[in-house]
Write a protein that holds these residues in place. Structure first.
Motif, PDB file in Angstrom:
ATOM      1  N   THR A   3      -8.240   9.113  18.251  1.00  0.00           N
ATOM      2  CA  THR A   3      -9.555   8.498  18.212  1.00  0.00           C
ATOM      3  C   THR A   3      -9.992   8.127  19.611  1.00  0.00           C
ATOM      4  OG1 THR A   3     -10.838   6.632  17.391  1.00  0.00           O
ATOM      5  CG2 THR A   3      -8.512   6.230  17.786  1.00  0.00           C
ATOM      6  N   GLN A   4     -11.273   8.200  19.833  1.00  0.00           N
ATOM      7  CA  GLN A   4     -11.813   7.767  21.116  1.00  0.00           C
ATOM      8  C   GLN A   4     -11.996   6.253  21.132  1.00  0.00           C
ATOM      9  OE1 GLN A   4     -12.267   9.837  23.849  1.00  0.00           O
ATOM     10  NE2 GLN A   4     -11.145  11.187  22.476  1.00  0.00           N
ATOM     11  N   ALA A   5     -12.078   5.640  19.961  1.00  0.00           N
ATOM     12  CA  ALA A   5     -12.213   4.185  19.882  1.00  0.00           C
ATOM     13  C   ALA A   5     -10.881   3.529  20.222  1.00  0.00           C
ATOM     14  CB  ALA A   5     -12.655   3.778  18.491  1.00  0.00           C
ATOM     15  N   PRO A   6     -10.889   2.373  20.866  1.00  0.00           N
ATOM     16  CA  PRO A   6      -9.631   1.660  21.103  1.00  0.00           C
ATOM     17  C   PRO A   6      -9.036   1.176  19.793  1.00  0.00           C
ATOM     18  CG  PRO A   6     -11.500   0.282  21.697  1.00  0.00           C
ATOM     19  CD  PRO A   6     -12.051   1.633  21.383  1.00  0.00           C
ATOM     20  N   ASN A  75      11.970   1.950  14.025  1.00  0.00           N
ATOM     21  CA  ASN A  75      11.386   3.217  14.464  1.00  0.00           C
ATOM     22  C   ASN A  75      10.417   3.771  13.432  1.00  0.00           C
ATOM     23  OD1 ASN A  75      12.733   3.217  16.920  1.00  0.00           O
ATOM     24  ND2 ASN A  75      14.501   4.320  16.114  1.00  0.00           N
ATOM     25  N   GLN A  76      10.727   3.599  12.140  1.00  0.00           N
ATOM     26  CA  GLN A  76       9.814   4.044  11.094  1.00  0.00           C
ATOM     27  C   GLN A  76       8.534   3.213  11.100  1.00  0.00           C
ATOM     28  OE1 GLN A  76      10.091   6.772   8.856  1.00  0.00           O
ATOM     29  NE2 GLN A  76       7.929   6.178   8.721  1.00  0.00           N
ATOM     30  N   PHE A  77       8.674   1.923  11.314  1.00  0.00           N
ATOM     31  CA  PHE A  77       7.517   1.024  11.411  1.00  0.00           C
ATOM     32  C   PHE A  77       6.606   1.468  12.553  1.00  0.00           C
ATOM     33  CE2 PHE A  77       6.057  -3.461  12.706  1.00  0.00           C
ATOM     34  CZ  PHE A  77       4.969  -3.429  11.854  1.00  0.00           C
ATOM     35  N   VAL A  78       7.196   1.747  13.700  1.00  0.00           N
ATOM     36  CA  VAL A  78       6.410   2.185  14.855  1.00  0.00           C
ATOM     37  C   VAL A  78       5.764   3.541  14.578  1.00  0.00           C
ATOM     38  CG1 VAL A  78       6.572   2.937  17.267  1.00  0.00           C
ATOM     39  CG2 VAL A  78       7.689   0.825  16.532  1.00  0.00           C
ATOM     40  N   GLN A  79       6.491   4.410  13.922  1.00  0.00           N
ATOM     41  CA  GLN A  79       5.924   5.716  13.561  1.00  0.00           C
ATOM     42  C   GLN A  79       4.714   5.546  12.663  1.00  0.00           C
ATOM     43  OE1 GLN A  79       8.058   8.675  10.849  1.00  0.00           O
ATOM     44  NE2 GLN A  79       8.305   9.670  12.849  1.00  0.00           N
ATOM     45  N   ASN A  80       4.788   4.603  11.717  1.00  0.00           N
ATOM     46  CA  ASN A  80       3.650   4.326  10.834  1.00  0.00           C
ATOM     47  C   ASN A  80       2.456   3.801  11.623  1.00  0.00           C
ATOM     48  OD1 ASN A  80       5.234   5.082   8.674  1.00  0.00           O
ATOM     49  ND2 ASN A  80       5.735   2.988   8.072  1.00  0.00           N
ATOM     50  N   ILE A  81       2.747   2.937  12.589  1.00  0.00           N
ATOM     51  CA  ILE A  81       1.681   2.387  13.440  1.00  0.00           C
ATOM     52  C   ILE A  81       0.991   3.500  14.224  1.00  0.00           C
ATOM     53  CG2 ILE A  81       1.233   0.957  15.482  1.00  0.00           C
ATOM     54  CD1 ILE A  81       3.552  -0.874  14.436  1.00  0.00           C
ATOM     55  N   MET A  82       1.793   4.348  14.850  1.00  0.00           N
ATOM     56  CA  MET A  82       1.226   5.362  15.732  1.00  0.00           C
ATOM     57  C   MET A  82       0.576   6.519  14.962  1.00  0.00           C
ATOM     58  SD  MET A  82       1.508   3.868  18.470  1.00  0.00           S
ATOM     59  CE  MET A  82       0.581   5.169  19.271  1.00  0.00           C
ATOM     60  N   SER A  83       0.982   6.733  13.735  1.00  0.00           N
ATOM     61  CA  SER A  83       0.358   7.796  12.940  1.00  0.00           C
ATOM     62  C   SER A  83      -0.990   7.365  12.366  1.00  0.00           C
ATOM     63  CB  SER A  83       1.283   8.232  11.801  1.00  0.00           C
ATOM     64  OG  SER A  83       1.484   7.170  10.873  1.00  0.00           O
ATOM     65  N   ALA A  84      -1.286   6.064  12.437  1.00  0.00           N
ATOM     66  CA  ALA A  84      -2.543   5.567  11.868  1.00  0.00           C
ATOM     67  C   ALA A  84      -3.747   6.143  12.612  1.00  0.00           C
ATOM     68  CB  ALA A  84      -2.572   4.039  11.912  1.00  0.00           C
ATOM     69  N   PHE A  85      -3.786   5.976  13.937  1.00  0.00           N
ATOM     70  CA  PHE A  85      -4.920   6.440  14.733  1.00  0.00           C
ATOM     71  C   PHE A  85      -4.497   7.232  15.978  1.00  0.00           C
ATOM     72  CE2 PHE A  85      -6.479   2.567  12.562  1.00  0.00           C
ATOM     73  CZ  PHE A  85      -7.514   3.128  11.837  1.00  0.00           C
ATOM     74  N   GLY A  86      -3.204   7.417  16.153  1.00  0.00           N
ATOM     75  CA  GLY A  86      -2.723   8.245  17.251  1.00  0.00           C
ATOM     76  C   GLY A  86      -2.594   7.562  18.588  1.00  0.00           C
TER      77      GLY A  86
END
Length: 258
Positions: A3-6, A75-86
Motif C-alpha cells: 500500500t502507498q498509505a502508511p 514469528n507467525q504473529f509478525v508474519q500476520n502483521i506484515m501480510s496485512a498491508f505489506g
C-alpha cells in the motif's frame, strides 16, 4: 498486499485509548492493524466501521502477547502483521494490564502478567519488527504512565516497576535505533476512567476527588492521547521524548492512589 498509505499497528486497540488512536490515524489516511486478545467482537466492529469509510483500510489480528515467549508463535504473529498491508510504518505499544499488587500478596503470576504486557512484549515486539520499521524509516510510540517516574501508585509496586522499565526502554531504544527509527512515549494521567464493570471501577465520590485533583478540573479524553501520538509521528526531529498528557495533575500529585 502493498500500500502507498502508511500503516500503523496499535496493540490492545479494540477499545478505549487504543481505539481512539486507531480512529485518529485512520482519519489521517493510515491503514490500521487493530490488535486485540479478548475483545475480538469490539475489534471487528471497529474494523467494519473503518472499512465502510475506506475499503480495505483496517484489519484485526487476535493474539495473546505471550506469543513473545515462543519464537515460532512470535514469528507467525509478525508474519500476520506484515501480510496485512505489506509494510509497517508506526508501531504503538498500547496494550497493558493494570491492577494492584500489595506487598505480602505479590506472586509470580502477577509479576509475569504485568511485566509481559507493560515491558517484555513491547521490547521483544519492537525487536522482531525492527527490520520492517527500518525499511520504512518508521517510528515506535509507547503508552506509559505519569506514575512511571518518581510518583508511584501505592499498592501497585509491580505495575509501577513494569511501566518504569517500559519508560527506560523508550529512552534506550531511542539511542540505539537512531537515526533510522524514532522512539517516543506518551504518559497519560486520568484520560479515561476504569471500566465501570471492572474490578478497578470508581464510585462517583472517587471520580469527583480525581477531578478536584486535576488543575484542568476535568477527566481527559482518549482523543487527547491520540492527538499526541499523531504529533510524535510527524515530529521528525523528536526522539527519546515522553509527552505528559494529564491536565497538569502530575504538578500537584503526591503519588498515592488515583
Amino acid at each position: 498486499m502493498n500500500t502507498q498509505a502508511p500503516v500503523m499497528l496499535v496493540t490492545g486497540s479494540a477499545k478505549r485509548i487504543g481505539a481512539a488512536i486507531i480512529r485518529a490515524a485512520h482519519s489521517q489516511g493510515y491503514c490500521v492493524i487493530i490488535h486485540c486478545h479478548h475483545s475480538e467482537t469490539a475489534a471487528n466492529r471497529l474494523a467494519a466501521q473503518l472499512n465502510d469509510m475506506r475499503d480495505n483500510s483496517a484489519i484485526v489480528i487476535v493474539a495473546d502477547l505471550a506469543v513473545v515467549n515462543d519464537d515460532t508463535a512470535l514469528n507467525q504473529f509478525v508474519q500476520n502483521i506484515m501480510s496485512a498491508f505489506g509494510q509497517l510504518d508506526v508501531l504503538v505499544h498500547n496494550a497493558s494490564r493494570f491492577y494492584p499488587s500489595p506487598l505480602g500478596g505479590i506472586n509470580h503470576g502477577q509479576w509475569d502478567e504485568l511485566f509481559l504486557t507493560n515491558a517484555k512484549a513491547p521490547l521483544l515486539l519492537s525487536q522482531t519488527l525492527l527490520p520492517y520499521l527500518k525499511h520504512q524509516q518508521g517510528c515506535i510510540i509507547s503508552l506509559l504512565d505519569i506514575h512511571a517516574k518518581d510518583k508511584p501508585f501505592t499498592n501497585y509496586t509491580v505495575y509501577n516497576m513494569a511501566k518504569a522499565a517500559h519508560r527506560m526502554m523508550v529512552q534506550s531504544l531511542a539511542l540505539e535505533l537512531a537515526p533510522d527509527i524514532r522512539v517516543n512515549g506518551v504518559a497519560p494521567g486520568v484520560n479515561i476512567l476504569p471500566d465501570p464493570n471492572g474490578d478497578q471501577a470508581l464510585d462517583l465520590t472517587q471520580q469527583q476527588e480525581i477531578i478536584d485533583s486535576i488543575p484542568m478540573q476535568r477527566i481527559g479524553k482518549p482523543e487527547d492521547i491520540a492527538h499526541s501520538v499523531l504529533y510524535l509521528i510527524q515530529a521528525h526531529y523528536v526522539t527519546g521524548e515522553i509527552i505528559t498528557v494529564d491536565g497538569g495533575r502530575s504538578l500537584t500529585m503526591a503519588g498515592s492512589g488515583f
